[in-house]
Design a protein around this motif. Structure first.
Motif, mmCIF file in Angstrom:
data_model
loop_
_atom_site.group_PDB
_atom_site.id
_atom_site.type_symbol
_atom_site.label_atom_id
_atom_site.label_comp_id
_atom_site.label_asym_id
_atom_site.label_seq_id
_atom_site.Cartn_x
_atom_site.Cartn_y
_atom_site.Cartn_z
ATOM 1 N N LEU A 110 0.835 -1.196 0.000
ATOM 2 C CA LEU A 110 0.000 0.000 0.000
ATOM 3 C C LEU A 110 0.869 1.245 0.000
ATOM 4 O O LEU A 110 1.827 1.343 0.766
ATOM 5 C CB LEU A 110 -0.900 0.006 1.239
ATOM 6 N N PHE A 111 0.519 2.206 -0.863
ATOM 7 C CA PHE A 111 1.179 3.509 -0.894
ATOM 8 C C PHE A 111 0.112 4.574 -0.685
ATOM 9 O O PHE A 111 -0.895 4.591 -1.387
ATOM 10 C CB PHE A 111 1.894 3.737 -2.231
ATOM 11 N N ALA A 112 0.315 5.456 0.285
ATOM 12 C CA ALA A 112 -0.722 6.420 0.642
ATOM 13 C C ALA A 112 -0.138 7.802 0.858
ATOM 14 O O ALA A 112 1.003 7.957 1.283
ATOM 15 C CB ALA A 112 -1.453 5.967 1.906
ATOM 16 N N VAL A 132 -0.940 18.149 -0.813
ATOM 17 C CA VAL A 132 -0.811 16.954 0.010
ATOM 18 C C VAL A 132 -1.955 16.027 -0.394
ATOM 19 O O VAL A 132 -3.103 16.470 -0.539
ATOM 20 C CB VAL A 132 -0.886 17.293 1.505
ATOM 21 N N LEU A 133 -1.663 14.750 -0.578
ATOM 22 C CA LEU A 133 -2.620 13.804 -1.147
ATOM 23 C C LEU A 133 -3.368 13.009 -0.088
ATOM 24 O O LEU A 133 -2.833 12.702 0.978
ATOM 25 C CB LEU A 133 -1.893 12.827 -2.074
ATOM 26 N N SER A 134 -4.598 12.637 -0.412
ATOM 27 C CA SER A 134 -5.375 11.727 0.425
ATOM 28 C C SER A 134 -5.521 10.358 -0.224
ATOM 29 O O SER A 134 -5.858 9.387 0.445
ATOM 30 C CB SER A 134 -6.766 12.302 0.710
ATOM 31 N N GLY A 135 -5.285 10.282 -1.514
ATOM 32 C CA GLY A 135 -5.470 9.037 -2.243
ATOM 33 C C GLY A 135 -4.402 7.999 -1.945
ATOM 34 O O GLY A 135 -3.295 8.322 -1.516
ATOM 35 N N ALA A 136 -4.737 6.741 -2.168
ATOM 36 C CA ALA A 136 -3.820 5.623 -1.950
ATOM 37 C C ALA A 136 -3.856 4.703 -3.159
ATOM 38 O O ALA A 136 -4.840 4.652 -3.906
ATOM 39 C CB ALA A 136 -4.203 4.857 -0.691
ATOM 40 N N GLU A 137 -2.761 3.980 -3.346
ATOM 41 C CA GLU A 137 -2.662 3.011 -4.442
ATOM 42 C C GLU A 137 -2.030 1.727 -3.934
ATOM 43 O O GLU A 137 -1.313 1.721 -2.928
ATOM 44 C CB GLU A 137 -1.828 3.587 -5.587
ATOM 45 N N SER A 147 -2.795 0.163 -8.717
ATOM 46 C CA SER A 147 -4.241 0.311 -8.873
ATOM 47 C C SER A 147 -4.786 1.123 -7.709
ATOM 48 O O SER A 147 -4.176 1.162 -6.632
ATOM 49 C CB SER A 147 -4.924 -1.061 -8.928
ATOM 50 N N PRO A 148 -5.959 1.796 -7.880
ATOM 51 C CA PRO A 148 -6.523 2.634 -6.803
ATOM 52 C C PRO A 148 -6.844 1.804 -5.565
ATOM 53 O O PRO A 148 -7.216 0.639 -5.654
ATOM 54 C CB PRO A 148 -7.796 3.205 -7.434
ATOM 55 N N ALA A 149 -6.727 2.446 -4.378
ATOM 56 C CA ALA A 149 -6.957 1.729 -3.121
ATOM 57 C C ALA A 149 -7.759 2.558 -2.137
ATOM 58 O O ALA A 149 -7.600 2.427 -0.933
ATOM 59 C CB ALA A 149 -5.623 1.334 -2.502
ATOM 60 N N GLY A 150 -8.639 3.439 -2.638
ATOM 61 C CA GLY A 150 -9.445 4.242 -1.746
ATOM 62 C C GLY A 150 -8.745 5.528 -1.351
ATOM 63 O O GLY A 150 -7.624 5.803 -1.779
ATOM 64 N N ARG A 151 -9.415 6.305 -0.504
ATOM 65 C CA ARG A 151 -8.887 7.606 -0.091
ATOM 66 C C ARG A 151 -8.957 7.745 1.419
ATOM 67 O O ARG A 151 -9.920 7.315 2.052
ATOM 68 C CB ARG A 151 -9.678 8.750 -0.741
ATOM 69 N N MET A 152 -7.940 8.367 1.986
ATOM 70 C CA MET A 152 -7.977 8.716 3.394
ATOM 71 C C MET A 152 -8.959 9.865 3.605
ATOM 72 O O MET A 152 -9.205 10.651 2.685
ATOM 73 C CB MET A 152 -6.581 9.111 3.883
ATOM 74 N N ALA A 153 -9.479 9.979 4.810
ATOM 75 C CA ALA A 153 -10.379 11.089 5.112
ATOM 76 C C ALA A 153 -9.627 12.408 5.099
ATOM 77 O O ALA A 153 -10.202 13.465 4.799
ATOM 78 C CB ALA A 153 -11.049 10.869 6.462
ATOM 79 N N THR A 154 -8.321 12.361 5.405
ATOM 80 C CA THR A 154 -7.502 13.564 5.521
ATOM 81 C C THR A 154 -6.234 13.420 4.686
ATOM 82 O O THR A 154 -5.547 12.400 4.786
ATOM 83 C CB THR A 154 -7.101 13.803 6.983
ATOM 84 N N PRO A 155 -5.878 14.393 3.858
ATOM 85 C CA PRO A 155 -4.583 14.355 3.166
ATOM 86 C C PRO A 155 -3.449 14.365 4.189
ATOM 87 O O PRO A 155 -3.533 15.053 5.205
ATOM 88 C CB PRO A 155 -4.588 15.633 2.326
#
Length: 453
Positions: A110-112, A132-137, A147-155
């Motif tokens: 996981l990379f976030a 600053v990113l909230s997305g994860a792969e 591939s996409p792995a959802g998003r954190m609530a907070t960047p």
């Protein structure tokens, strides 16, 4: 867009290490967000058209980071221990520097979060242009693709990600898009591809802190920078997966620390205890630190060791070797002043040395001996490095060795630091030695390194 970030300057100061000789540098910046840049999208489309190489178990995945122009990277490559070379693999959808990575399974990582954009350093002020990113792969070892792995609530950037015994990943602290250092945390469930909030906040805000999985399955969080004014903390928290909550540690650390390291001993005379080394600490002033302390989960106490490291280190690496000894490599040895939320001065060196800690004796020993004239360890690495990665290899012709890759530095510890593409291997035999290996395709600092299973 973020501007004049002082805490992120813990890293930026290294590329502006001309403070040592009174000269500052200005590097190109990337205008706007890297997420919506048309040029960046075109480059990614062209790169994605090339079939990714597929790594194998025992390879080390190197992803993201900041290049020599202080721009975040979406590319990834892996180190093949059998050949001693780096091979390009899949490209992430977004570029990331100061992100976090954690193994999810035998074949996925996981990379976030992280920062996506560019940086300008001038007159000790670091300006970040981007987001600053909230997305994860997720990187899949079997395909070499992200591939996409959802998003954190907070960047978040400058946070920690820790794989728990239940397969979930604990994401803690960091800096958000508004310049706030966070006291919140989230839990990633790989089965649901979803982040959920931890039940409560930590006792303190933390960025550039440490998180270590204890033998009990709980997680120890220590230190970190708490705001954008250069304040650090000696507080600690314990995360309990059973209750999905934090509890303040009974006792604080002896020293305030940020950009330090924490290492769990899983065998030997200090089994279950955590070695905490170096970092910088203070209030509106990051003072260098060569001290070390030991955390005992049984008593929940931190004990300052009577023996110190042979030189101060921050943004260094700590690697537990197969023989139970800890390798401490590179780092920044200096002091940083913060005024009005921006860097106002810095002095020091990037280290080209390494030392080991022996839990049997409690002593720190320089890999190539101690220099009584400079009062530092002798040079042992090929170049000076900080904000690099260190990974213990498990397979191939060089098991038990440590791969040291990238970072900010150069041949001269007193010169301007630049992102490095070079790599080297540490061999613990006969007191330890470093030898050069293949170079990465891209210069990287603030990247991630993940051992693939």
């Amino acid at each position: 867009m973020l501007a004049a970030l002082s805490v992120a300057g813990l890293v930026g100061l290294l590329t502006a290490s001309g403070c040592v000789n009174g000269v500052s540098i200005e590097s190109p910046s990337q205008r706007g967000s890297a997420e919506d840049s048309g040029a960046a999208v075109r480059r990614q489309i062209a790169t994605h058209s090339v079939k990714a190489a597929i790594p194998a178990a025992g390879d080390v995945l190197i992803a993201g980071g900041a290049d020599a122009s202080n721009r975040s990277l979406a590319t990834a490559e892996f180190f093949d221990p059998s050949s001693g070379q780096f091979v390009a693999t899949g490209i992430a959808a977004l570029s990331r520097a100061s992100a976090s990575a954690a193994a999810l399974s035998a074949t996925q990582a996981l990379f976030a979060g992280g920062f996506s954009g560019g940086a300008t350093i001038k007159n000790f002020s670091l300006t970040l242009e981007g987001n600053v990113l909230s997305g994860a792969e997720i990187f899949d070892e079997t395909t070499g693709a992200f591939s996409p792995a959802g998003r954190m609530a907070t960047p978040r950037m400058g946070f920690t990600a820790t794989e728990l015994n239940n397969g979930k990943v604990l994401v803690v602290g960091g800096l958000d898009n508004l310049g706030n250092v966070l006291d919140t945390a989230e839990l990633y469930d790989p089965a649901a591809h979803k982040f959920t909030a931890v039940a409560n906040a930590m006792s303190d805000r933390r960025m550039f802190h440490t998180a270590i999985l204890l033998l009990s399955g709980k997680v120890l969080l220590t230190g970190g920078a708490t705001n954008m004014s250069g304040d650090t903390t000696n507080s600690a928290d314990i995360y309990d997966p059973a209750s999905n909550s934090f509890t303040a540690a009974t006792f604080p650390m002896d020293h305030q620390r940020a950009a330090h390291t924490a290492t769990l001993f899983n065998t030997g005379p200090m089994v279950g205890k955590v070695l905490i080394t170096g970092g910088v600490g203070g209030s509106s002033f990051f003072f260098k630190d060569s001290s070390a302390e030991l955390y005992d989960p049984a008593s929940q106490e931190f004990t300052l060791l009577s023996s110190f490291m042979n030189e101060p280190r921050s943004l260094h690496t700590a690697t537990l070797l197969d023989n139970g000894i800890v390798l401490l490599a590179g780092g920044f040895s200096g002091t940083v002043a913060v005024s009005g939320g921006v860097l106002s001065g810095a002095s020091g060196l990037i280290s080209n040395s390494a030392e080991t800690f022996d839990p049997n004796t409690g002593d720190f020993t320089c890999v190539s001996g101690f220099n009584s004239e400079t009062l530092r360890c002798n040079q042992s690495m090929s170049v000076a490095r900080a904000a690099h990665t260190a990974t213990l290899l498990a397979t191939g012709p060089t098991p038990h060795r440590v791969l040291i890759a990238g970072g900010i530095g150069g041949a001269d510890p007193a010169a301007h630091g630049r992102s490095l593409s070079s790599a080297e291997l540490f061999n613990p035999a006969d007191g330890g030695s470093f030898s050069a290996t293949g170079s990465m395709a891209t210069a990287r600092a603030l990247h991630t390194a993940t051992l693939l299973h």
